[in-house]
Design a protein around this motif. Structure first.
Motif: not given
Length: 575
Positions: A320-347
């Motif tokens: 069960s905890i291993n599945q939490y970790n798989e879900d965490r990795k997906e969310l981690d990837k999504k938020i990191t991509e969003e953060a990078n996209a936001s930083l690229e727009k920072c003048p």
């Protein structure tokens, strides 16, 4: 691309110590150079380094308030009071709660454990938990891995007749909470010889003191719990030096020989069964799975697993905890991509020395990981913020050598709460204070960070010729384990290396280099792997000399063991 290789030769005095150690220990001078760099300057110290002994652990009663803590726990048990073991929801906190609970349940039953909900209660001691203790007749709370700044919360609990023993390892403020005892080796008035214990480590010292005061068999009752200590030390990235080295060394032995039922479940789902588990395995495989419980659901589940006595139930919880970790990795990837996209727009991002980024929708349990990703990618201190329970909360991570705790402390008048270490911290503030925090934090970083801290660099321990890399050399090198902060895996450099003629590109996209090399001073043929270094292939195949930086690893293939160079960087030799 690594911008700079750093090598600091020993002083003349250190060279003399190195050569004396080489004579007295009958090992390679290069290995003795590694010892000197780690502060080992005598044969006695070397023997303690190579063979850490549990008998060398410090007397727990050297820690401020230890006598008070032990006396209060003895009194609670004598009166049959209800006790609550309370801890943070990360790996350090949950292993600490598991260790203390598992030890005490051997002879005391009127107790329970409590892990606050990351989203509902937040970090540290919560009002909700104090109210719960009061309602349920709990009169003593043992707090682990948090509480050092909970002045108002402890006062609230005291008014309700609830005593607290605080076991923490974070930096305190000038005022300590008015608890029965405050165990923290970082107290300004600390009398304890070693200040870098993990939160679980402070809990361990408390149990050690309690056991000593009651004449218990510590070897039989407490030391088998050191597998939890190893997981705590590795996951919380505390220095593996001094007392932590002893605890980690013997904790790894326990983890490999006879782990607890709960940790065996995690080991199984990690694919580490029947393998020798290292600090690195804990950092990248075991720790993240335990952490995922507190990030995605509840840290209580992690403790449920870690104290489990039933193999089938432990395996079910691990999956069960291993599945939490798989879900965490997906969310981690999504938020990191969003953060990078936001930083690229920072003048003005290119000229800033720090990163502070805010998104009210980001998952609170993931922002610490995202801050780490941004720090690794941009080589700047990073703070990632989100919105939770009426406040903006954040996680901060730092680059090598820069104290992010001090940077955050410089903005304390803008904050509701903060705490942490040199390289990792947490904070909360009101939304309207974000712009001022961004500018104040940036100002402190810009004034204090060094240019060298903002670019990738490689620290070299010593220069080696291939002829020095022998089975006996590698055998001694393995005794430098466990590796971690304060005792990092040695990085070697060999100069003027040539392709033996059989080096080639490997990997699905031929992005890696499989090397067979010789140097200009011996006929030893060394095998190495350089991941993601295909850009050097053409130069190497032209039989030109090059320098390499690497660590030494054991390569096991088809039952055969050999020494392999794990190459970290390559550059043309200077002619």
């Amino acid at each position: 691309m690594i911008s700079k290789w750093n090598y600091l030769p020993l002083t003349l005095e250190q060279e003399e110590i190195k050569m004396r150690l080489a004579r007295e220990l009958s090992i390679s001078p290069s290995l003795c150079e590694l010892l000197v760099q780690r502060g080992v300057t005598s044969t006695i110290e070397a023997k303690k380094f190579f063979r850490p002994q549990l008998s060398d652990l410090y007397d727990p009663f050297l820690m401020n308030d230890m006598d008070k803590a032990v006396e209060r726990l003895n009194k609670a048990m004598g009166r049959k009071e209800k006790i609550m073991i309370y801890g943070d929801y990360d790996v350090d906190g949950t292993t600490a709660v598991a260790l203390v609970y598992k030890f005490l349940r051997n002879f005391y039953s009127s107790m329970e454990y409590y892990i606050p909900d990351r989203y509902d209660e937040g970090y540290g001691i919560s009002i909700k938990s104090i109210d719960y203790a009061y309602t349920n007749g709990i009169s003593l709370v043992i707090v682990l891995d948090c509480g050092i700044k909970a002045v108002e919360k402890i006062a609230y609990a005291k008014a309700k007749g609830i005593d607290f023993i605080i076991c923490d390892h974070h930096m305190p403020d000038d005022e300590l909470p008015d608890a029965v005892a405050v165990l923290d080796p970082k107290r300004l008035d600390s009398t304890y010889p070693y200040q870098h214990l993990s939160g679980c480590g402070v809990g361990f010292k408390f149990m050690q003191g309690f056991a000593m005061s009651n004449g218990m068999n510590i070897k039989k009752m407490l030391f088998p719990l050191l597998d939890l200590m190893a997981v705590s030390i590795a996951s919380d990235i505390v220095p593996i030096t001094d007392e932590n080295r002893i605890l980690a060394f013997h904790g790894l032995k326990q983890l490999n020989s006879n782990p607890s039922v709960g940790l065996q479940g995690i080991i199984n789902v990690c694919g580490l069964k029947d393998r020798e588990i290292t600090i690195s395995d804990i950092v990248f495989k075991i720790g993240p799975r335990i952490n995922a419980s507190g990030r995605m659901q509840s840290g209580q589940e992690a403790v449920d697993l870690l104290i489990s006595k039933d193999y089938a139930r432990a395996q079910e919880k691990s999956e069960s905890i291993n599945q939490y970790n798989e879900d965490r990795k997906e969310l981690d990837k999504k938020i990191t991509e969003e953060a990078n996209a936001s930083l690229e727009k920072c003048p003005d991002f290119d000229i800033r020395k720090s990163i502070v980024i805010y998104n009210a929708e980001w998952h609170k349990g993931i922002i610490g990981i995202v801050a780490s990703r941004l720090t690794e990618l941009y080589y700047r201190p990073a703070v990632v913020l989100t919105y939770s329970n009426g406040l903006v909360t954040g996680s901060a991570r730092s680059v090598q050598g820069f104290d992010i705790y001090k940077a955050i402390e410089s903005c304390r008048d803008l904050l509701e709460n903060f705490g942490g270490h040199t390289y990792a911290a947490g904070l909360s503030l009101k939304e309207e204070n974000i712009p001022a925090f961004i500018e104040r934090f940036e100002k402190h970083v810009a004034e204090n960070i060094l240019p060298t801290q903002m670019s990738p660099q490689l620290d070299i321990d010593t220069i080696l010729d291939f002829k020095e890399i022998t089975p006996s050399f590698f055998k001694v090198l393995k005794q430098f384990n466990p590796f971690g902060p304060g005792n990092t895996k040695p990085v070697f450099c060999t100069r003027n290396v040539y392709d033996y003629g059989t080096s080639r590109l490997v990997g699905r996209d031929l992005e890696h280099l499989k090397l067979e090399m010789v140097d200009s001073r011996s006929e030893n043929i060394m095998n190495g792997i350089a991941f993601g270094k295909r850009e050097h292939h053409q130069y190497i195949k032209e039989h030109k000399p090059f320098d390499i930086c690497y660590t030494l690893e054991e390569n096991n293939h088809n039952g055969n063991s050999s020494i392999q160079l794990m190459i970290k960087d390559i550059r043309p030799s200077l002619q």
